[in-house]
Design a protein around this motif. Structure first.
Motif, mmCIF file in Angstrom:
data_model
loop_
_atom_site.group_PDB
_atom_site.id
_atom_site.type_symbol
_atom_site.label_atom_id
_atom_site.label_comp_id
_atom_site.label_asym_id
_atom_site.label_seq_id
_atom_site.Cartn_x
_atom_site.Cartn_y
_atom_site.Cartn_z
ATOM 1 N N GLU A 46 39.806 39.243 51.456
ATOM 2 C CA GLU A 46 40.524 39.806 52.595
ATOM 3 C C GLU A 46 41.585 40.738 52.037
ATOM 4 O O GLU A 46 42.405 40.326 51.215
ATOM 5 N N ALA A 47 41.541 41.991 52.473
ATOM 6 C CA ALA A 47 42.467 42.990 51.946
ATOM 7 C C ALA A 47 43.036 43.826 53.072
ATOM 8 O O ALA A 47 42.498 43.857 54.182
ATOM 9 N N ALA A 48 44.111 44.524 52.750
ATOM 10 C CA ALA A 48 44.682 45.458 53.713
ATOM 11 C C ALA A 48 43.612 46.470 54.111
ATOM 12 O O ALA A 48 42.767 46.825 53.283
ATOM 13 N N PRO A 49 43.623 46.924 55.360
ATOM 14 C CA PRO A 49 42.571 47.832 55.824
ATOM 15 C C PRO A 49 42.364 49.052 54.924
ATOM 16 O O PRO A 49 41.230 49.468 54.696
ATOM 17 N N GLU A 50 43.432 49.604 54.387
ATOM 18 C CA GLU A 50 43.290 50.786 53.533
ATOM 19 C C GLU A 50 42.661 50.469 52.177
ATOM 20 O O GLU A 50 42.205 51.370 51.472
ATOM 21 N N HIS A 51 42.606 49.188 51.830
ATOM 22 C CA HIS A 51 41.990 48.776 50.555
ATOM 23 C C HIS A 51 40.628 48.123 50.740
ATOM 24 O O HIS A 51 39.908 47.920 49.764
ATOM 25 N N ALA A 52 40.272 47.767 51.955
ATOM 26 C CA ALA A 52 38.993 47.092 52.226
ATOM 27 C C ALA A 52 37.908 48.151 52.428
ATOM 28 O O ALA A 52 37.341 48.290 53.513
ATOM 29 N N THR A 53 37.624 48.886 51.365
ATOM 30 C CA THR A 53 36.694 50.004 51.446
ATOM 31 C C THR A 53 35.454 49.750 50.589
ATOM 32 O O THR A 53 35.458 48.871 49.714
ATOM 33 N N VAL A 54 34.440 50.551 50.824
ATOM 34 C CA VAL A 54 33.227 50.462 50.012
ATOM 35 C C VAL A 54 33.551 50.825 48.557
ATOM 36 O O VAL A 54 33.042 50.194 47.628
ATOM 37 N N ASP A 55 34.401 51.824 48.351
ATOM 38 C CA ASP A 55 34.781 52.209 46.988
ATOM 39 C C ASP A 55 35.450 51.047 46.251
ATOM 40 O O ASP A 55 35.175 50.807 45.073
ATOM 41 N N ALA A 56 36.322 50.335 46.934
ATOM 42 C CA ALA A 56 36.981 49.186 46.312
ATOM 43 C C ALA A 56 35.968 48.095 45.995
ATOM 44 O O ALA A 56 36.038 47.460 44.928
ATOM 45 N N GLU A 57 35.004 47.872 46.883
ATOM 46 C CA GLU A 57 33.979 46.863 46.616
ATOM 47 C C GLU A 57 33.126 47.253 45.410
ATOM 48 O O GLU A 57 32.807 46.409 44.573
ATOM 49 N N VAL A 58 32.775 48.520 45.300
ATOM 50 C CA VAL A 58 31.996 48.988 44.152
ATOM 51 C C VAL A 58 32.799 48.798 42.864
ATOM 52 O O VAL A 58 32.259 48.339 41.854
ATOM 53 N N THR A 59 34.076 49.116 42.907
ATOM 54 C CA THR A 59 34.946 48.906 41.741
ATOM 55 C C THR A 59 34.980 47.437 41.362
ATOM 56 O O THR A 59 34.850 47.082 40.189
ATOM 57 N N PHE A 60 35.166 46.572 42.356
ATOM 58 C CA PHE A 60 35.199 45.128 42.102
ATOM 59 C C PHE A 60 33.900 44.657 41.455
ATOM 60 O O PHE A 60 33.907 43.955 40.446
ATOM 61 N N ARG A 61 32.772 45.054 42.027
ATOM 62 C CA ARG A 61 31.476 44.642 41.484
ATOM 63 C C ARG A 61 31.290 45.138 40.059
ATOM 64 O O ARG A 61 30.771 44.415 39.206
ATOM 65 N N ALA A 62 31.729 46.357 39.764
ATOM 66 C CA ALA A 62 31.609 46.896 38.409
ATOM 67 C C ALA A 62 32.470 46.099 37.430
ATOM 68 O O ALA A 62 32.022 45.781 36.314
ATOM 69 N N LEU A 63 33.679 45.770 37.835
ATOM 70 C CA LEU A 63 34.558 44.975 36.972
ATOM 71 C C LEU A 63 33.968 43.596 36.696
ATOM 72 O O LEU A 63 33.983 43.119 35.560
ATOM 73 N N ILE A 64 33.439 42.967 37.733
ATOM 74 C CA ILE A 64 32.825 41.644 37.576
ATOM 75 C C ILE A 64 31.613 41.729 36.654
ATOM 76 O O ILE A 64 31.405 40.901 35.779
ATOM 77 N N TRP A 65 30.799 42.739 36.869
ATOM 78 C CA TRP A 65 29.589 42.918 36.059
ATOM 79 C C TRP A 65 29.936 43.060 34.583
ATOM 80 O O TRP A 65 29.262 42.510 33.715
ATOM 81 N N LYS A 66 31.028 43.769 34.290
ATOM 82 C CA LYS A 66 31.455 43.974 32.901
ATOM 83 C C LYS A 66 32.058 42.721 32.283
ATOM 84 O O LYS A 66 31.935 42.485 31.091
ATOM 85 N N ARG A 67 32.729 41.921 33.102
ATOM 86 C CA ARG A 67 33.540 40.819 32.568
ATOM 87 C C ARG A 67 32.897 39.438 32.637
ATOM 88 O O ARG A 67 33.322 38.532 31.928
ATOM 89 N N LEU A 68 31.916 39.262 33.518
ATOM 90 C CA LEU A 68 31.285 37.950 33.672
ATOM 91 C C LEU A 68 29.797 38.037 33.394
ATOM 92 O O LEU A 68 29.152 39.002 33.772
#
Length: 98
Positions: A46-68
């Motif tokens: 759950e994020a602020a509306p200005e941060h709950a974007t597809v770009d932020a989700e893609v960034t999150f998934r990329a970070l997770i993919w690299k780190r886990l």
């Protein structure tokens, strides 16, 4: 909760990096139940509306993919203040905040 401390730390860190410092991160689904095994990692953010974007989700998934080294992570993103969907209500009710 069937996540290691390191997994929880990586997920929380990636979410804060991608969605901002006020993001709320919850583990929900089968990994909440210590009595079961297997299953993918279900994360509700759950994020602020200005941060709950597809770009932020893609960034999150990329970070997770690299780190886990996890085969499957499902991510649900909700904008704070938006009308809650059934999955948002389930994650809030049954999830564990990281």
């Amino acid at each position: 909760m069937r996540l290691t401390g390191e997994q929880a730390k990586v997920i929380k860190s990636a979410a804060l990096e991608a969605f901002g410092a006020d993001a709320v991160v919850r583990l929900f689904g089968s990994r909440v139940d210590d009595g079961t095994s297997g299953g993918d990692i279900d994360v509700h953010i759950e994020a602020a509306p200005e941060h709950a974007t597809v770009d932020a989700e893609v960034t999150f998934r990329a970070l997770i993919w690299k780190r886990l080294d996890e085969p499957q992570i499902d991510v649900v993103v909700a904008a704070r203040g938006a009308e809650k969907r059934w999955i948002d209500r389930a994650a809030e009710r049954e999830g564990i905040a990281l």
